[in-house]
Design a protein around this motif. Structure first.
Motif, mmCIF file in Angstrom:
data_model
loop_
_atom_site.group_PDB
_atom_site.id
_atom_site.type_symbol
_atom_site.label_atom_id
_atom_site.label_comp_id
_atom_site.label_asym_id
_atom_site.label_seq_id
_atom_site.Cartn_x
_atom_site.Cartn_y
_atom_site.Cartn_z
ATOM 1 N N ARG A 70 0.838 -1.202 0.000
ATOM 2 C CA ARG A 70 0.000 0.000 0.000
ATOM 3 C C ARG A 70 0.876 1.256 0.000
ATOM 4 N NH1 ARG A 70 -5.430 0.251 1.187
ATOM 5 N NH2 ARG A 70 -5.427 -1.874 1.960
ATOM 6 N N ASP A 84 -2.367 6.516 -1.924
ATOM 7 C CA ASP A 84 -3.476 5.586 -1.659
ATOM 8 C C ASP A 84 -3.648 4.602 -2.795
ATOM 9 O OD1 ASP A 84 -5.479 4.276 -0.409
ATOM 10 O OD2 ASP A 84 -6.970 5.903 -0.594
ATOM 11 N N THR A 90 -8.641 3.057 0.007
ATOM 12 C CA THR A 90 -8.875 2.674 1.398
ATOM 13 C C THR A 90 -10.362 2.804 1.779
ATOM 14 O OG1 THR A 90 -6.696 3.491 1.896
ATOM 15 C CG2 THR A 90 -8.095 3.000 3.765
#
Lengths: 884, 136
Positions: free
Chosen positions: A194, A199, A223
């Motif tokens: 990640r 993001d 997310t």
């Protein structure tokens, strides 16, 4: 030491680390040698690397060969002497080198100048050197250049080495990466990365599959979307964990949560993650982690947990004690009830792992439990009932404890499971039941009245001991039989009605009927019975009503008794005077003597008495004058048919009784008794004669002819004692020639009652043979005998006589035959011939007459011979003794 | 009807006496003598004919084949219609002859010596049997 420098492992390792030995020439090194040779103005230049055996020329300008053995190496001296440079202006004149091959012979090296190839760490790898065939000189500047070039060579080596390492590392990383991928694929673990700044999520194939998303939509999977898919219950936890992970310096995090799938179901996932990069201000930049589908494991674990919880609840809510111990008798686990009890006893429960023996109880209790555990270990599963008495509280409890063994997967015993159940209430109720039953039984047994239960069909279910006294049957004889079988035939209908009344719900009181006693007499009974609809049972009490009945019939009875006495008894009652004349005779004479009483009135009693008994009877009778009562023993009295009856009499003097004024004679007919006595006497005598004194031998044998008894006469007859016979087989004694005959006769006895066996030979105790004539009688079914009675008689003499007679007979027959055929023939001939002559009437011719005369003479001669023969035969007549 | 008289007797004196007696008694028929049962039965086996009447005087005790054996064989082919056997016994010892009594062929037992008186009786019984049969 100088030599050691060559072999120094650090030096050799440094050399090896460059991985340069035996590598092909490279332009860069050749350029250096070329430069060195031109600077120093020499025809040859070499980069020589020296290991422990040889020198290798990485570059060799002006020299053909690419290396030499160590002994031919000039360069080694720099290493040995640990010097940075070496200049030898004339090799031929230097004694270190003058004997070297390459100096002495071709190519006759005359000049050498070398600079050491030294690493940063000071290890000498070899030299950069210049050579000439002629001795010459070299200046300081040239030497410095050579040294600079040597340094350059080493740097090149270092460069080469690091490049090589880099390549290796790259290869290794690639390999490891591949391996990791394989491993990751094999484990089914998804991997994600990640990027927190952007993001962005990166997933491997596995992770994609686990999350259930396409690679195409991955870019949109931020997310927030991820959070939306997480189950509401789990989301706070995931967020909390994530936050914890983003706080510097986190060590990583692990979280389990449910994630919504396309099909609407939730998947249980487990993620383990770690922040890989932090920004300078301690903000997470990059996070890396794994994801796993644990749905199955989760649901399985959940189910297990549920079951376990239920079981725990069950086990712990039970008041029964459950515990298990290991082989050292330490507690493995126990339920709440066990812990509670232990706590009650010693103030605190056993801890798991502690020994299960308490100091709070007496040693013998501990010993008892130890022995139980030992027994379980040796003999396996068992149960034991215990009575536990608490004297302080005055209560008793009963426990049933079962022990069983625990095994691990390998089948080894790992411990003992124990289960103890409080069975107090069961035991107590059982005891109450038993004592109630006993009490009931006692009442029933002591009752004089019959107490019984009878089922719907009329079968006795139970009955007390009184049945024995009243009906003559033991309870066990009666139970199971139908009461109707015992009821008097005439009372059966009324009894049935009474039973019907009872079943309709009415209590039956004082119902009377008659039962038949075992010995046949009638027993009046008085019944009270009650029908239990639920159990389908009659409860009955029956009283022996005999006494009452007796009273009822007393009058009738006494009357009848008198009648019976006088009319139907076998006694004759008569009244006679002192002369013996009858004045009264009872009617029983009709039955006993065949004549009515009237026949005897007026006649004299002594006229009927047997002459042999008369004297005695008269004498006895006359003594009545002085006595009140006398008894006259058996005497004979003639009946109407002239047959003798045996009588015995009691005579009572009633002369002074006005209503009688005579002698009352009560006479009993004892003829049958007398006969029986006689018979007995006879049979006794017969037996005695037969068995003890007779010439007969009586034996009992079984079906196989084995003796079980032999009469004492056996000793006399066969000189074999009865004891010797018992157990032996009769056929052991039978003559072999007679065996088959006797056997065939003997076996017939199985199907018939009596067999006579003709004389056969039987071995006498002394060894010779005697002839026995035998009668056998089957008495196998007779309980007192249970065998075959064998009655044998020694007929040896008889047989011998018979034989003698037979022989005699044969002799006589012979004589008779002779008489008829031999004597008669010539006589008959003579008679015929004489007749012929007498009745001749001149019919015969003279020669015929002559012939007749000759015939007569022949016949006469023949007769003479025959008579002589007969006389001889008769003389040889049989002597009986010879036959034996 | 033809008569054949067969004398089966081992004692030649009896045979002689019998022949004389038969002659005196004037019994019809041809007389043939045999010394025992064997030649007699052989003769009969060959020559037996329904058309003849056979009067047989049979002694019992003979060598080779005795009277009983002879009777057993004779029975197998001879008929009472044309055969009469007179058994000669030398005594009143009846035991020997019990079993012969039952045989239909045996007409009578004759005790030796055979007198003329006896032969007359025999003659009567022969005529009784055969001659009367013919009339019927």
């Amino acid at each position: 030491m100088k030599g050691d420098n060559i072999l120094d492992t650090n030096r050799l390792n440094a050399l090896m680390s460059f991985d340069i030995m035996d590598t092909p020439p490279e332009a860069i090194y050749d350029e250096i040698t070329s430069l060195a040779s031109s600077i120093c103005n020499t025809p040859a230049s070499i980069i020589s690397l020296v290991d422990d055996k040889r020198q290798f020329f990485k570059s060799h300008l002006g020299v053909e060969i690419n290396g030499t053995p160590l002994k031919d190496s000039f360069c080694k001296h720099l290493i040995i002497d640990d010097i940075d440079t070496l200049v030898v202006e004339d090799m031929h004149k230097d004694k270190r080198f003058s004997n070297y091959n390459m100096v002495k012979n071709d190519p006759n090296i005359g000049f050498y100048a070398g600079a050491s190839l030294t690493t940063e760490n000071g290890e000498r790898l070899g030299t950069l050197c210049v050579l000439d065939y002629e001795p010459r000189q070299i200046n300081e500047k040239q030497i410095d250049s050579l040294k600079t070039l040597a340094k350059q060579v080493v740097q090149l080596f270092e460069l080469r080495k690091s490049k090589k390492t880099e390549e290796d590392q790259k290869l290794d990383l690639e390999r490891k990466g591949k391996l990791l991928d394989n491993i990751v694929n094999a484990t089914g673990i998804g991997i994600w990365e990640r990027n927190l700044n952007e993001d962005l999520l990166t997933l491997n194939d596995q992770a994609l599959e686990i999350y259930g998303i396409n690679r195409d939509s991955l870019s949109e999977f931020n997310t927030d979307i991820w959070f939306d898919l997480i189950h509401d219950e789990d989301l706070p936890e995931v967020k909390r964990k994530m936050l914890a992970c983003f706080t510097y310096p986190s060590v990583g995090c692990s979280v389990q949560y449910r994630m919504l799938q396309n099909d609407g179901n939730y998947k249980w996932l487990q993620e383990i993650g770690k922040v890989l990069q932090w920004s300078d201000d301690k903000k997470p930049q990059l996070m890396y982690g794994t994801v796993q589908d644990i749905t199955e494991k989760k649901s399985y674990t959940k189910e297990l947990q549920r079951i376990k919880n239920n079981q725990d609840a069950m086990i712990n809510s039970s008041r029964d004690l459950m515990w298990s111990i290991d082989l050292d008798f330490n507690l493995i686990t126990a339920n709440t009830a066990f812990h509670d009890l232990v706590e009650k006893i010693q103030g605190h429960p056993f801890k798991e792992g502690d020994p299960v023996f308490s100091d709070a109880v007496p040693q013998q209790v501990t010993d008892k439990w130890k022995s139980y555990y030992q027994r379980a270990l040796t003999n396996g599963r068992f149960s034991v009932k215990q009575k536990i008495q608490n004297p302080k509280k005055f209560w008793t409890t009963y426990g049933l404890t079962s022990f069983d063994l625990m095994y691990n997967k390998e089948g080894e015993i790992t411990g003992i499971t124990c289960f103890s159940k409080d069975i107090t209430s069961e035991v107590l109720s059982q005891q109450v039941l038993i004592s109630a039953k006993e009490e009931m039984q006692k009442i029933m047994d002591t009752s004089l009245d019959i107490i019984c239960t009878i089922d719907e069909e009329g079968y006795f279910l139970s009955v007390n001991q009184a049945s024995k006294a009243i009906w003559g049957y033991d309870p066990k004889d009666i139970i199971g039989t139908n009461y109707m079988e015992l009821v008097h035939e005439d009372d059966k209908p009324s009894t049935k009605n009474s039973a019907a009344t009872a079943t309709s719900g009415k209590k039956v009181l004082n119902f009377e009927n008659r039962y038949i006693h075992r010995d046949g007499h009638v027993v009046p009974m008085l019944w009270s019975s009650n029908w239990d609809e639920n159990e389908g049972v009659f409860y009955c009490i029956a009283k022996d009503n005999t006494e009452k009945k007796k009273a009822e019939f007393q009058l009738e009875n006494s009357e009848r008794r008198f009648k019976t006495l006088v009319q139907e008894s076998s006694d004759i009652i008569s009244i006679i005077d002192l002369e013996g004349n009858f004045t009264y005779v009872s009617p029983s004479t009709t039955k006993i003597l065949g004549a009515a009483p009237e026949k005897y009135i007026g006649t004299n009693a002594f006229d009927y008495i047997h002459i042999d008994d008369l004297e005695r009877v008269k004498e006895k009778f006359n003594s009545i004058i002085d006595n009140y009562s006398i008894e006259i023993d058996s005497f004979r009295f003639r009946d109407i048919n002239g047959e003798w009856k045996w009588f015995e009499s009691i005579v009572t003097n009633q002369l002074n009784e006005p209503s009688i004024s005579g002698v009352v004679v009560t006479t009993r007919d004892i003829t049958e008794k007398k006969k029986a006595e006689k018979q007995l006497e006879n049979s006794e005598r017969r037996y005695k004669t037969l068995v003890q004194e007779g010439s007969d031998m009586i034996c009992i044998v079984d079906e196989n002819a084995v003796f079980s008894y032999a009469s004492p006469t056996s000793t006399k007859i066969l000189e074999i004692t009865p004891e010797e016979f018992v157990g032996r087989n009769a056929f052991d004694y039978v003559h072999p020639d007679d065996h088959d005959y006797v056997y065939n006769e003997f076996i017939k006895i199985i199907d018939s009652s009596h067999i006579n066996i003709k004389p056969f030979r039987f071995r006498h105790g002394a060894g010779h043979w005697v002839w026995l004539e035998t009668a056998i009688t089957n008495k196998i079914d007779e309980p007192t005998i249970k065998g075959i009675v064998v009655n044998s008689k020694d007929v040896t003499t008889k047989v011998q006589h018979l034989r003698a007679i037979e022989a005699q007979n044969a002799q006589l027959k012979k004589i008779a035959w002779t008489q008829s055929h031999i004597v008669r023939a010539p006589v008959a001939r003579l008679m015929g011939l004489v007749d012929l002559l007498r009745d001749d009437k001149e019919k015969l011719k003279s020669e015929e007459r002559e012939q007749v005369l000759n015939y007569i003479i022949t016949s006469a001669d023949e007769i003479d011979h025959v008579i002589k023969d007969i006389v001889e035969n008769t003389i040889n007549a049989i002597e009986i003794e010879d036959i034996k | 009807m033809n008569y054949q008289i067969l004398l089966i007797e081992d004692d030649p004196i009896f045979t002689f006496l019998l022949e004389k007696g038969i002659k005196h008694a004037d019994l019809k028929g041809e007389t043939i003598s045999f010394s025992n049962g064997k030649p007699a039965i052989e003769y009969l086996t060959n020559e037996y004919s329904d058309q003849k009447n056979y009067i047989i005087f049979l002694d019992l005790n003979m060598p080779v084949m005795n009277g009983w054996e002879f009777m057993d064989q004779l029975e197998s082919f001879a008929s009472t219609d044309n055969c009469m056997v007179f058994v000669l016994t030398s005594s009143a010892y009846r035991h020997d002859i019990e079993k012969l009594k039952k045989k239909a062929l045996v007409a009578d037992f004759v005790t030796k010596p055979i007198t003329e008186f006896l032969l007359k009786g025999i003659k009567d019984s022969i005529e009784d049997r055969f001659e009367k049969n013919q009339i019927i």
